[in-house]
Scaffold this active site. Sequence first.
Site, PDB file in Angstrom:
ATOM      1  N   SER A  98     -60.366  25.036 -21.012  1.00 19.18           N
ATOM      2  CA  SER A  98     -59.189  25.793 -21.465  1.00 19.18           C
ATOM      3  C   SER A  98     -59.441  26.245 -22.892  1.00 19.18           C
ATOM      4  CB  SER A  98     -57.953  24.890 -21.430  1.00 19.18           C
ATOM      5  OG  SER A  98     -56.889  25.464 -22.157  1.00 19.18           O
ATOM      6  N   TYR A 137     -53.812  16.898 -23.198  1.00 20.78           N
ATOM      7  CA  TYR A 137     -54.411  18.010 -22.443  1.00 20.78           C
ATOM      8  C   TYR A 137     -55.549  18.642 -23.260  1.00 20.78           C
ATOM      9  CZ  TYR A 137     -54.791  22.336 -19.740  1.00 20.78           C
ATOM     10  OH  TYR A 137     -55.268  23.366 -18.986  1.00 20.78           O
TER      11      TYR A 137
HETATM   12  N1  LIG Z   1     -53.007  28.348 -15.739  1.00 20.12           N
HETATM   13  C1  LIG Z   1     -53.458  28.324 -16.970  1.00 20.12           C
HETATM   14  O1  LIG Z   1     -52.907  28.999 -17.863  1.00 20.12           O
HETATM   15  C2  LIG Z   1     -54.674  27.533 -17.321  1.00 20.12           C
HETATM   16  C3  LIG Z   1     -55.258  27.750 -18.573  1.00 20.12           C
HETATM   17  C4  LIG Z   1     -56.386  27.035 -18.918  1.00 20.12           C
HETATM   18  C5  LIG Z   1     -56.935  26.136 -18.025  1.00 20.12           C
HETATM   19  N2  LIG Z   1     -56.332  25.933 -16.823  1.00 20.12           N
HETATM   20  C6  LIG Z   1     -56.952  24.962 -15.916  1.00 20.12           C
HETATM   21  O2  LIG Z   1     -57.160  25.569 -14.666  1.00 20.12           O
HETATM   22  C7  LIG Z   1     -57.126  24.569 -13.642  1.00 20.12           C
HETATM   23  C8  LIG Z   1     -56.148  25.005 -12.561  1.00 20.12           C
HETATM   24  O3  LIG Z   1     -54.846  25.032 -13.133  1.00 20.12           O
HETATM   25  P1  LIG Z   1     -53.640  25.874 -12.555  1.00 20.12           P
HETATM   26  O4  LIG Z   1     -53.029  26.574 -13.692  1.00 20.12           O
HETATM   27  O5  LIG Z   1     -54.056  26.621 -11.347  1.00 20.12           O
HETATM   28  O6  LIG Z   1     -52.655  24.676 -12.155  1.00 20.12           O
HETATM   29  P2  LIG Z   1     -51.774  24.455 -10.839  1.00 20.12           P
HETATM   30  O7  LIG Z   1     -51.185  25.726 -10.378  1.00 20.12           O
HETATM   31  O8  LIG Z   1     -50.860  23.328 -11.195  1.00 20.12           O
HETATM   32  O9  LIG Z   1     -52.849  23.966  -9.787  1.00 20.12           O
HETATM   33  C9  LIG Z   1     -53.540  22.765  -9.997  1.00 20.12           C
HETATM   34  C10 LIG Z   1     -54.436  22.468  -8.821  1.00 20.12           C
HETATM   35  O10 LIG Z   1     -55.105  21.238  -9.095  1.00 20.12           O
HETATM   36  C11 LIG Z   1     -54.890  20.366  -7.991  1.00 20.12           C
HETATM   37  N3  LIG Z   1     -54.844  18.973  -8.423  1.00 20.12           N
HETATM   38  C12 LIG Z   1     -54.069  18.406  -9.376  1.00 20.12           C
HETATM   39  N4  LIG Z   1     -54.271  17.081  -9.422  1.00 20.12           N
HETATM   40  C13 LIG Z   1     -55.200  16.805  -8.452  1.00 20.12           C
HETATM   41  C14 LIG Z   1     -55.794  15.620  -7.973  1.00 20.12           C
HETATM   42  N5  LIG Z   1     -55.503  14.425  -8.492  1.00 20.12           N
HETATM   43  N6  LIG Z   1     -56.707  15.720  -6.984  1.00 20.12           N
HETATM   44  C15 LIG Z   1     -57.005  16.907  -6.447  1.00 20.12           C
HETATM   45  N7  LIG Z   1     -56.464  18.067  -6.837  1.00 20.12           N
HETATM   46  C16 LIG Z   1     -55.564  18.004  -7.827  1.00 20.12           C
HETATM   47  C17 LIG Z   1     -53.587  20.812  -7.360  1.00 20.12           C
HETATM   48  O11 LIG Z   1     -53.607  20.503  -5.970  1.00 20.12           O
HETATM   49  P3  LIG Z   1     -52.760  19.336  -5.269  1.00 20.12           P
HETATM   50  O12 LIG Z   1     -51.517  19.118  -6.072  1.00 20.12           O
HETATM   51  O13 LIG Z   1     -52.519  19.874  -3.892  1.00 20.12           O
HETATM   52  O14 LIG Z   1     -53.694  18.161  -5.262  1.00 20.12           O
HETATM   53  C18 LIG Z   1     -53.666  22.330  -7.535  1.00 20.12           C
HETATM   54  O15 LIG Z   1     -54.394  22.896  -6.484  1.00 20.12           O
HETATM   55  C19 LIG Z   1     -56.736  23.263 -14.338  1.00 20.12           C
HETATM   56  O16 LIG Z   1     -57.874  22.502 -14.608  1.00 20.12           O
HETATM   57  C20 LIG Z   1     -56.090  23.750 -15.620  1.00 20.12           C
HETATM   58  O17 LIG Z   1     -56.143  22.781 -16.649  1.00 20.12           O
HETATM   59  C21 LIG Z   1     -55.215  26.609 -16.454  1.00 20.12           C
END
Ligand SMILES: NC(=O)c1ccc[n+]([C@@H]2O[C@H](COP(=O)([O-])OP(=O)(O)OC[C@H]3O[C@@H](n4cnc5c(N)ncnc54)[C@H](OP(=O)(O)O)[C@@H]3O)[C@@H](O)[C@H]2O)c1
Length: 249
Positions: free
Chosen positions: A141, A155
């Site tokens: 991130s 985080y």
């Molecule tokens: N969106 C942003 O602005 C942003 C920015 C920078 C980085 N990121 C990173 O991008 C990645 C995806 O984030 P997102 O924004 O798409 O979040 P999200 O919409 O909350 O999706 C998170 C995903 O991770 C899975 N997950 C969470 N805990 C888990 C576990 N214990 N085991 C297996 N799967 C798990 C969830 O699936 P289940 O709940 O079905 O397990 C879901 O598919 C993360 O690493 C986040 O830190 C996001």
Amino acid sequence: MTCRKILITGASAGLGAGMARSFAAKGRDLALCARRTDRLDELKAELWQRYPNIKIAVAALDVNDHEQVPKVFADLRGELGGVDRIIVNAGIGKGAVLGSGKLSANKATIETNLVAALVQIESALEIFTKAGAGHLVLISSVLGNTGVPGVKAAYCASKAGLRSLGESLRAEYAKGPIKVTVIEPGYIESEMTAKSTSTMLMVDNETGVKAMVAAIEREPGRAVVPRWPWAPLVQLMRVLPPQLTKPFA
Ligand SMILES: NC(=O)c1ccc[n+]([C@@H]2O[C@H](COP(=O)([O-])OP(=O)(O)OC[C@H]3O[C@@H](n4cnc5c(N)ncnc54)[C@H](OP(=O)(O)O)[C@@H]3O)[C@@H](O)[C@H]2O)c1
């Protein structure tokens, strides 16, 4: 190298599901895992309807179940007949102000985003070492470049740790055979950002995922996405004195 068989963790929602849709449109075979298998099954049905010629394997995986990670990766690899790119994407955005007595939220974030990522990295390296090649992608991130006051402290630490692991891996495999890419997204619409208190300069899911996938396909060592305005902001984040980082929190 064009990777044809891609494993994505945390593929049931947000950026993971978005990347799955984007790679499916490019004709790639997919191995998708997460805890919510109903969501994965829905995504698989949607993608198969649109792209009947690709292979899609789905599996339940809680990345905090460390023994299951290598087993599920191996099973998915078996179903697809190989995996040449693994995207360590599963993550959570829980957190509490340091010193507020709410250790569990911060611990969960570091366990899922960093410790479980390490487990996924080890499992991916085992597969790629055996195969003699592979592309490992770590979703860090922009917040991995700074510390902030408030609920995102753990985080930030988890994503800084992941970025650091990526840098070590890039040094370790500088001469191949494994390629390593650290992706540092800015705020992109997802389930996580829907729950977040602040989402400065957020882009919609499609725009953000498009930038992520384009960067992943180039296979650089590191990419900040979307590049504008985050590439210059990350430079700033790295040099800002801690008392001035609040706007990023
Ligand atoms: N969106 C942003 O602005 C942003 C920015 C920078 C980085 N990121 C990173 O991008 C990645 C995806 O984030 P997102 O924004 O798409 O979040 P999200 O919409 O909350 O999706 C998170 C995903 O991770 C899975 N997950 C969470 N805990 C888990 C576990 N214990 N085991 C297996 N799967 C798990 C969830 O699936 P289940 O709940 O079905 O397990 C879901 O598919 C993360 O690493 C986040 O830190 C996001």
